[in-house]
Enzyme design. Structure first.
Site, short mmCIF file in Angstrom:
data_model
loop_
_atom_site.label_atom_id
_atom_site.label_comp_id
_atom_site.label_asym_id
_atom_site.label_seq_id
_atom_site.Cartn_x
_atom_site.Cartn_y
_atom_site.Cartn_z
N LYS A 50 -6.72 -0.33 -1.63
CA LYS A 50 -7.17 -0.70 -0.28
C LYS A 50 -6.49 -2.01 0.13
O LYS A 50 -5.45 -2.36 -0.42
CB LYS A 50 -8.69 -0.79 -0.25
CG LYS A 50 -9.37 0.57 -0.46
CD LYS A 50 -9.10 1.50 0.69
CE LYS A 50 -9.67 2.88 0.48
NZ LYS A 50 -9.26 3.82 1.51
N ARG A 78 0.83 -1.21 0.00
CA ARG A 78 0.00 0.00 0.00
C ARG A 78 0.86 1.26 0.00
O ARG A 78 1.83 1.38 0.75
CB ARG A 78 -0.97 -0.03 1.19
CG ARG A 78 -1.88 -1.24 1.03
CD ARG A 78 -2.94 -1.30 2.07
NE ARG A 78 -3.88 -0.20 1.94
CZ ARG A 78 -4.84 0.04 2.81
NH1 ARG A 78 -4.96 -0.71 3.87
NH2 ARG A 78 -5.66 1.05 2.64
N ASP A 114 -15.74 2.41 1.73
CA ASP A 114 -15.45 1.05 2.17
C ASP A 114 -16.62 0.11 1.89
O ASP A 114 -16.46 -1.12 1.96
CB ASP A 114 -15.12 1.03 3.67
CG ASP A 114 -13.76 1.68 3.95
OD1 ASP A 114 -12.99 1.88 3.00
OD2 ASP A 114 -13.49 2.00 5.12
C1 S3P Z 1 -9.93 5.42 7.04
C2 S3P Z 1 -10.04 6.16 5.90
C3 S3P Z 1 -10.45 5.62 4.61
C4 S3P Z 1 -10.99 4.20 4.73
C5 S3P Z 1 -10.22 3.36 5.67
C6 S3P Z 1 -10.21 3.98 7.06
C7 S3P Z 1 -9.57 6.10 8.28
O1 S3P Z 1 -9.35 5.67 3.75
O2 S3P Z 1 -11.04 3.57 3.46
O3 S3P Z 1 -10.83 2.07 5.78
O4 S3P Z 1 -9.84 5.58 9.38
O5 S3P Z 1 -9.00 7.22 8.20
P1 S3P Z 1 -8.91 7.05 3.03
O6 S3P Z 1 -7.60 7.41 3.59
O7 S3P Z 1 -8.90 6.67 1.58
O8 S3P Z 1 -9.94 8.09 3.34
#
Ligand code: S3P
Length: 422
Positions: free
Chosen positions: A330, A124, A303
Site C-alpha cells: 500500500k 508500488r 484499508d
Molecule cells: C481501492 C482499492 C483497494 C484499496 C485502495 C482503494 C480502489 O486496493 O486498498 O485504497 O479505489 O479501487 P485493492 O486494489 O488492493 O483492492
C-alpha cells in the site's frame, strides 16, 4: 515536517456529530466515468483530498474540463472517443487508484502517455494491471524493472476482450480491466479470489455502457469515518455520530470487526443513491476485546486494518490479523509500519508476512510515540489516535500526508472535543 503541533490529545470525552469527506474510491470512479460520458455529469459530495484532486488534474490533461465548487463538481464528459493525448506526463501524486484504474482507460486510447507519481507511488507494483491490459492490447513502452512507475504506455483500439482469473482480490486491477473493456471487442470479465470493493460495477450499472451522463452522489468515506469512530472507541465516555457514510457491504468489514470486539455501532436507515448505500453511524466508547481477523473479513476491512491493530492495542486480549499480505504494497508497507508505530507507543506486537498479532492490554500505560509515517496518511492518523490517550509528547513526522484522504481529520477531531497537545 509535522511535529507535535499537529498532534491532538483528549482532555475529556469526544462527543457530537461530524461529516467526513466523500469516499475516495467512489470519487475516483465518478470523475473517471464522468469523463467518459457524453455530456455534463454533476457530482456532489466529492472529497477535497489530494488523491481525488490528482484524478481530476490528470483527466484535465487528457482534455476533460471540470469545475469545482466546494464538494460539488461539474465534469464535462467527452465520451468514449473524446480523450486527447496530453502534452506532458500525468502526475498521479500519491494515488495508486488514479494510476492503476486510469491505465485501464488509457489502454483504449490510441496514443502514448507517461505516468509518474510521488516517492511512495514509485515503489508500488503496476505489473498486476499491466499484465492483463497488455493481453487486451496495451503496449508498455517503458517501465522500471519489475513494472514500477514511471511508466510509458500506448493504448490501442479496439482492444481484445479478456476473461481474467485475477490471482489477487484487487478492486484497482478489476476496475482497470473492466474499464478497458469499454473499448474491447468480445466479452471482458474478471473473476477474483474474493470480492474486492465493487464501486466500479455499481457505477457502470448506474451510468450504463457506454456511460450516459447522470448525477452522482459520493457518500462519506467509511475509511475516514472509521478513524473518528475509532477515536470515540479509545477515549472513555465518548459518544459520536458520523453522518452520511457509505456502507457498501464490500467496505464494511471494520464495522463487523469492532462489533466482534464488543463495540455497539448504531447504523441509521440506509439511503441509496447511484446504487451506493449510505447511513449515519454512531458509536459509544465501551471496553474492547481481542478479535481474529482473516479471509474475507480482512479484505472487507483492508484499508482499516492498521486502525484495527491500533484499537486492538487498547483491547483486552490478543488480536490476530491474517491474510492481509496486500498491506505490504500500500502507500507504505503497512504491516511493518503499523508494527513500528505501535511499538513506539509501548505496545507489544508480532509481525507476520501476512499480518500482525497485537497483545492488547487496556491497563498497560502507553508511552508517548515517536512516529515517522513515511508519507502514509493512514499510519499518521493511527498514530494520532493513540496520541489522544497517550502521555504528552508524541511526535508524528509526515502527518501532512493525511491530506491525501482526509484533509479535515484534525478539524473533525477538534470539533468533537479533541484538543491540541501542548
Ligand atoms: C481501492 C482499492 C483497494 C484499496 C485502495 C482503494 C480502489 O486496493 O486498498 O485504497 O479505489 O479501487 P485493492 O486494489 O488492493 O483492492
Amino acid at each position: 515536517m509535522s511535529t507535535t503541533g499537529d498532534t491532538l490529545t483528549a482532555r475529556g470525552p469526544l462527543a457530537g456529530r461530524a461529516r467526513v469527506p466523500g469516499d475516495k474510491s467512489v470519487g475516483h470512479r465518478a470523475l473517471m466515468l464522468g469523463a467518459l460520458c457524453d455530456g455534463v455529469v454533476e457530482i456532489t459530495g466529492l472529497s477535497d483530498g489530494e488523491d481525488n484532486l490528482s484524478t481530476a488534474r490528470v483527466l484535465g490533461q487528457l482534455g476533460v474540463r471540470s469545475e469545482r465548487d466546494g464538494d460539488r463538481a461539474r465534469v464535462h464528459g467527452v465520451g468514449l472517443d473524446g480523450l486527447r493525448a496530453p502534452t506532458g506526463p500525468l502526475d498521479c501524486g500519491n494515488s495508486g487508484t488514479t494510476m492503476r484504474v486510469l491505465l485501464g482507460i488509457l489502454a483504449g486510447q490510441p496514443f502514448e502517455v507517461t505516468l509518474v507519481g510521488d516517492h511512495s507511488l514509485t515503489r508500488r507494483p503496476m505489473r498486476r494491471v499491466l499484465e492483463p491490459l497488455t493481453r487486451m492490447g496495451l503496449t508498455v513502452v517503458a517501465a522500471r524493472d519489475g513494472g514500477f512507475p514511471p511508466l510509458t504506455v500506448r493504448g490501442a483500439r479496439p482492444l481484445t476482450g479478456l476473461v481474467y482469473a485475477s490471482p489477487i482480490a484487487s478492486a484497482q486491477v478489476k476496475s482497470a480491466i473492466l474499464l478497458a473493456g469499454l473499448w474491447a471487442e468480445g466479452e471482458t470479465r474478471v473473476d477474483e479470489p474474493g470480492l474486492s470493493r465493487d464501486h466500479t460495477e455499481r457505477m457502470l450499472a448506474w451510468l450504463g455502457t457506454p456511460p450516459a451522463a447522470r448525477p452522482i452522489h459520493v457518500p462519506g468515506d467509511l475509511s475516514s469515518a472509521a478513524f473518528l469512530l475509532g477515536a470515540a472507541l479509545l477515549v472513555p465516555g465518548s459518544d459520536v455520530v458520523i453522518e452520511d457514510v457509505g456502507v457498501n457491504p464490500t467496505r464494511t468489514g471494520f464495522l463487523d470487526i469492532v462489533a466482534a470486539m464488543g463495540a455497539t455501532v448504531v447504523q441509521g436507515a440506509p439511503r441509496e443513491r447511484n446504487h451506493e448505500p449510505a447511513a449515519d453511524l454512531g458509536v459509544r466508547c465501551s471496553g474492547l476485546r481481542g478479535v481474529e481477523v482473516a479471509g474475507d473479513l480482512a479484505l472487507r476491512a483492508l484499508d482499516e486494518l492498521p486502525l484495527v491493530a491500533t484499537l486492538a492495542a487498547r483491547a483486552r486480549g490478543v488480536t490476530r490479523i491474517r491474510d492481509a499480505k496486500e498491506l505490504r504494497v500500500k502507500e507504505s508497507d503497512r504491516i511493518a509500519q503499523t508494527a513500528r508505530m505501535l511499538r513506539s507507543f509501548g505496545v507489544a506486537v508480532d509481525e507476520h508476512e501476512d499480518g500482525l498479532t497485537i497483545h492488547g492490554d487496556p491497563d498497560r500505560p502507553l508511552t508517548a510515540g515517536d512516529v515517522d509515517a513515511d508519507g502514509d496518511h493512514r499510519i499518521a492518523m493511527c498514530a494520532n489516535l493513540l496520541a489522544l490517550v497517550a502521555p504528552a509528547g508524541t511526535r508524528i513526522a509526515g502527518a501532512e500526508s493525511i491530506a491525501t484522504s482526509f484533509p479535515s481529520f484534525h478539524a473533525c477531531l477538534r470539533a468533537l472535543g479533541a484538543a491540541d497537545a501542548l
